[in-house]
Write a protein that holds these residues in place. Structure first.
Motif, PDB file in Angstrom:
ATOM      1  N   GLN A 156      34.124  44.867  42.156  1.00 32.53           N
ATOM      2  CA  GLN A 156      32.466  45.170  41.637  1.00 32.53           C
ATOM      3  C   GLN A 156      33.198  44.904  40.155  1.00 32.53           C
ATOM      4  O   GLN A 156      31.981  43.799  39.990  1.00 32.53           O
ATOM      5  N   ILE A 157      34.094  45.341  40.124  1.00 30.89           N
ATOM      6  CA  ILE A 157      33.971  45.276  37.795  1.00 30.89           C
ATOM      7  C   ILE A 157      34.356  43.745  38.447  1.00 30.89           C
ATOM      8  O   ILE A 157      33.618  42.949  36.873  1.00 30.89           O
ATOM      9  N   ARG A 158      35.044  43.100  38.661  1.00 37.36           N
ATOM     10  CA  ARG A 158      35.155  41.242  38.814  1.00 37.36           C
ATOM     11  C   ARG A 158      34.003  41.100  38.687  1.00 37.36           C
ATOM     12  O   ARG A 158      33.781  39.912  38.672  1.00 37.36           O
ATOM     13  N   ALA A 159      33.483  41.160  39.914  1.00 36.15           N
ATOM     14  CA  ALA A 159      32.139  40.550  40.538  1.00 36.15           C
ATOM     15  C   ALA A 159      30.858  40.755  39.082  1.00 36.15           C
ATOM     16  O   ALA A 159      30.388  39.512  38.897  1.00 36.15           O
ATOM     17  N   LEU A 160      31.549  41.856  37.845  1.00 32.07           N
ATOM     18  CA  LEU A 160      30.434  41.904  37.477  1.00 32.07           C
ATOM     19  C   LEU A 160      30.502  40.598  36.342  1.00 32.07           C
ATOM     20  O   LEU A 160      29.616  39.672  35.314  1.00 32.07           O
ATOM     21  N   VAL A 161      32.019  40.803  36.206  1.00 32.57           N
ATOM     22  CA  VAL A 161      32.799  39.847  35.389  1.00 32.57           C
ATOM     23  C   VAL A 161      32.272  38.418  35.075  1.00 32.57           C
ATOM     24  O   VAL A 161      31.971  37.231  34.044  1.00 32.57           O
TER      25      VAL A 161
END
Length: 235
Positions: A156-161
């Motif tokens: 999910q962090i990478r989705a936000l990035v």
């Protein structure tokens, strides 16, 4: 109203973050479901999965990362969105230095575990008195975030990035929109929501600031549900 209210969790959150509000709204006669966005690896894929999970028209209420998902749902299927709730969220693109900061958070969770990550991340996200006033509920939220696990956190962090820049979309939205911010939220500030509202020139908007931190709907579920119910009555 004839539309399903879809409650969309934020980063490393599950149904617990919305359960109280879902039950309160259901008791008020609202057709409501809680989305599961734990598996898709992009904001767009999350948005499509929510659209695919409901057969009729929707009123998405997205918290934090879930607000990004709700905005992407509007971009993908504007004809199905009959109302929009943006809760403790933002529309801005990636900020300078954000990638590095988020990579360090991924590294912390992967190397030291989710318990250490949540111990650092969660306290600033809630109103100052919430852990002392609601210790059981705070622990439940803490444990729920820990249970998401390192893989979901990194995904999910990478989705936000790699999130879409939703700022240009704001000016095109013409569905009724409620924006709700926490007065003590230093992450997604009330001013950030006011800035989003100012760009929504085609939409009928309502901005509400509640006396909470970032977890608006979890910290004050009764007041939040009453606010949403009153807004739904105007649609």
């Amino acid at each position: 109203m004839g539309s399903t209210v879809v409650l969309i969790p934020g980063l490393i959150c599950n149904e617990l973050a919305w359960d109280d509000v879902a039950n309160l709204l259901s008791d008020m006669g609202v057709d409501v479901v809680i989305a599961d966005v734990s598996e898709p690896n992009t904001i767009t894929a999350m948005a499509q999965s929510v659209l695919d999970s409901v057969s009729d028209d929707l009123i998405p209420l997205g918290h934090s990362m879930g607000g990004r998902v709700a905005l992407e749902m509007v971009r993908l299927a504007p004809e199905r969105i009959k109302g929009l709730g943006l809760i403790a969220t933002g529309a801005h693109p990636l900020a300078e230095g954000e990638t590095e900061k988020r990579e360090s958070v991924i590294e912390l969770a992967n190397e030291q575990g989710m318990h250490v990550l949540v111990e650092k991340w969660l306290p600033p996200m809630v109103a100052k008195g919430f852990p002392e006033e609601e210790p059981v509920r705070y622990k439940n939220l803490f444990d729920s975030c820990v249970s998401a696990g390192e893989e979901q956190h990194e995904r999910q962090i990478r989705a936000l990035v790699n999130r879409p820049n939703a700022v240009p979309l704001l000016a095109e939205i013409n569905t009724p929109t409620i924006l709700i911010a926490g007065e003590e939220d230093a992450w997604s500030t009330p001013q950030q929501h006011a800035d989003m509202e100012s760009k929504m020139v085609k939409a009928q908007t309502k901005l509400v600031v509640l006396n909470t931190g970032h977890f608006v709907q979890y910290e004050a579920p009764e007041l939040f549900a009453q606010t949403i119910s009153g807004w739904l009555d105007t649609l």
